[in-house]
Design an enzyme around this catalytic site. Structure first.
Site, PDB file in Angstrom:
ATOM      1  N   ARG A 330     -13.950  -8.275   2.378  1.00  0.00           N
ATOM      2  CA  ARG A 330     -14.020  -9.086   1.161  1.00  0.00           C
ATOM      3  C   ARG A 330     -13.743 -10.566   1.414  1.00  0.00           C
ATOM      4  O   ARG A 330     -14.396 -11.423   0.829  1.00  0.00           O
ATOM      5  CB  ARG A 330     -13.014  -8.542   0.134  1.00  0.00           C
ATOM      6  N   GLU A 425       0.620  -1.469  -5.373  1.00  0.00           N
ATOM      7  CA  GLU A 425       0.336  -2.896  -5.233  1.00  0.00           C
ATOM      8  C   GLU A 425       1.575  -3.766  -5.437  1.00  0.00           C
ATOM      9  O   GLU A 425       1.586  -4.928  -5.032  1.00  0.00           O
ATOM     10  CB  GLU A 425      -0.756  -3.307  -6.224  1.00  0.00           C
TER      11      GLU A 425
END
Length: 637
Positions: A330, A425
């Protein structure tokens, strides 16, 4: 303070099994004596609460949504990685480990990443047993597709709804425990402070978002599974409610915050359309399996895409990275998209966009096959843009998506505060400077189902915890602080809305600590953010009262935390004089424009310690050692 990752010696292949064996256990009959708080009900928090309840612990689970099913994990689209090697294409646990360490630009712990790769195979079995409807091949075997940063097909998926289906599986398990009474669920309740007693996490203070009631909750251990902090940028792919308040309040109580500058830019997002847009919409990375990314060869070419012949197109990722093509990681795809737009070859009215074209795939496979793979994503794109991606290419541009930084945790997922665990996360542990696609779901479920339930027992079995209740002075002090913060926000009665301040903060952070950073820009941000924060606390207008449903008040508290976090992000980015993964300092790049690391000086995790109001934070450094995947210049060519 010493940073002890609690990683033992030995071969990495057997490290987790050996570590589990050495952890102390809680007798099944004694588990009912312990109370555990889990904040967050997404894939990490929901799976943890369900598993701890199944084991026999008394669990209190909190979420600010009206149902655990509304957690942001539901928005994950493309898939979940696992080293099952059903395709027989050369995948293995070691290759998943290698790809993840390399994809994170050698800024993650090897031991954590190898454990994640090991556990990945168990996650799929768990989810299939729960009834998750993964895609299957004609013969009935589970299907896989490719994702960025890998040359094998290891991503399991359920069309473009993988996160939703996995969350439903965890939600079913959680609801079962709620029904048995092992888990008590608190919906529409927000954590506003962590309570530390005798140096240990012993509970939280919350506000009921409907009634405004402030209440203390006591436990023997606290688990934070509250997601990332991408909304500090205002415009991101995160749900509007996503925030950093839980981990930030824990940071201010002594939990170290690691690598805050490591934020991820996702390359396939629908471009911004206006100044007052409230959020951005992600198009799954899985689309890069069949979609080809291109821009016109000529600057300023505004012809409709279908009018531009193939020889006048630049398939820039395929040209620059022939081995990986459109499936580069990414951070690489995002930087290259920005570069061609900066050259004046971007598409759309703003020029901030590139094409994601499915014409070749539709001609090769047929429209029905593409519809089966991505139909709901195509429908969502058409509803938002009014353009039919079966007929014209999608327009995409990079946007803030995931945050690799978070509270520092050791191998047991415990923060620097004993008894405070951080999963998913919300912690910093597994992805280094860049997360590979389809690895977020993998980490969240690994932490919740397969790691935390083992490691938390060791803490409970080896700790002598004094009896504490909500009348303890530490709880009363936290409640008073929460009430004081609420009163302060309501009494400002300024002239500007919370959103206007958040929008200005987001522009600052995106401009100076976004896809590219420079020392000068970061220093400027460190001057401007405190000025804007001071204006916020002087001139924000919060409507309503504190004893009712008040979304203006909710947002104000969260934005106040974002101001402080943004400053720490810029400070961390300024201190790291290198480029790696999602942290791209323009001063440090190769002649080809790739990220240029400085392993001699920056091969460490930066863990920041709060030292009080008005005092600069201190940084502690956890050295990173690479015995299996040796650092090298990342190449996807």
């Amino acid at each position: 303070m010493e940073l002890d990752s609690k990683i033992s010696e030995g071969p990495i292949e057997t490290l987790w099994d050996k570590h589990k064996f050495n952890l102390k256990l809680v007798n099944p009959a004694n588990k009912r004596k312990y109370n555990i708080i889990v904040v967050g009900s997404g894939l990490a928090g929901g799976s943890a609460a369900a598993t701890l309840g199944e084991l026999g612990y008394n669990v209190q689970c909190f979420c600010f949504q009206d149902s655990p099913r509304r957690a942001h994990s539901i928005a994950a689209q493309g898939g979940i990685n696992a080293a099952k090697n059903y395709h027989g294409d050369g995948d293995s646990i070691y290759r998943l480990f290698y790809d993840t360490v390399k994809g994170g630009d050698f800024r993650s712990r090897e031991a954590n990443v190898y454990r994640l790769a090991q556990i990945s195979v168990d996650i799929i079995d768990q989810c299939v047993a729960q009834g998750v409807p993964f895609a299957r091949e004609y013969g009935g075997m589970l299907d896989n597709r490719s994702f960025g940063g890998a040359q094998v097909s290891r991503t399991f998926y359920a069309r473009g709804q993988t996160g939703q289906q996995l969350l439903l599986g965890a939600y079913q398990a959680l609801e079962r425990q709620i029904a048995t009474g092992q888990v008590k669920m608190y919906s529409r309740v927000e954590m506003l402070d962590l309570v530390v007693v005798d140096g240990r996490a012993r509970g939280i203070v919350t506000r009921d978002l409907v009634t405004g009631e402030v209440e203390s909750h006591v436990a023997d251990a606290v688990v934070l599974g509250t997601g990332g902090y991408g909304n500090v940028y205002y415009l991101s792919t995160n749900a509007k409610g996503c925030n950093a308040t839980a981990i930030w309040r824990a940071y201010k109580k002594g939990a170290l915050f690691a690598n805050p500058c490591f934020t991820q830019i996702h390359p396939t997002c629908i471009p911004v359309t206006g100044s007052y847009q409230s959020k951005l919409t992600l198009m799954s990375e899985s689309l890069r399996n069949d979609g080809r990314i291109w821009v016109p060869l000529r600057k300023g070419d505004k012809r409709p895409p279908n009018s531009i012949p193939a020889e006048e197109r630049d398939y820039f990722l395929e040209r620059k990275y022939p081995s990986f093509g459109n499936l580069v990681p990414r951070d690489v795809a995002s930087r290259n998209a920005k570069a061609v737009c900066d050259e004046g070859r971007g598409v759309g009215e703003s020029g901030l966009g590139v094409y994601l074209d499915f014409k070749s795939a539709i001609e090769r496979l047929g429209k029905q096959v593409i519809k089966e793979r991505y139909g709901n994503l195509f429908d969502m794109y058409e509803r938002i843009t009014g353009e039919d991606p079966y007929e014209v290419p999608m327009r995409i541009y990079p946007a803030i998506h995931y945050t690799m930084g978070g509270l520092w945790v050791d191998y047991n997922l415990m923060s620097s505060i004993p008894g405070l665990y951080v999963i998913g996360e919300a912690n910093f542990s597994d992805h280094g400077a860049n997360r590979l696609g389809a690895s977020a779901l993998m980490q969240g479920l690994a932490d919740g189902y397969f790691i935390l339930p083992y490691t938390i027992s060791d803490y409970l079995a080896t700790s002598k915890l004094a009896k504490v209740d909500a009348s303890h002075a530490a709880f009363r002090e936290s409640e008073a602080q929460v009430a004081c913060n609420t009163k302060r926000l309501l009494e400002i009665k300024g002239t500007r809305s919370v959103d206007s301040f958040h929008r200005d903060l987001g522009k600052l952070v995106w401009e100076y600590c976004g896809m590219a950073r420079t020392a000068g820009g970061l220093q400027l941000a460190l001057e401007k953010i405190p000025e804007l924060r001071e204006q916020f606390w002087r001139d924000v207008k919060v409507l309503g009262t504190g004893d009712e449903l008040n979304q203006s008040l909710e947002k104000a508290g969260r934005v106040g935390d974002f101001f402080e976090l943004a400053e720490l992000m810029c400070l961390d980015a300024l201190e790291r004089n290198e480029s790696c993964g999602g942290h791209f300092r323009e001063e440090y790049q190769t002649p080809e424009g790739e990220a240029l690391r400085n392993d001699a000086e920056y091969s460490y995790a930066a863990a920041w310690q709060y030292r009080g109001t008005g005092q600069p934070p201190a940084v502690l450094k956890e050295p990173l050692h690479f015995d299996y995947v040796h650092p090298s210049q990342r190449s996807y060519k």
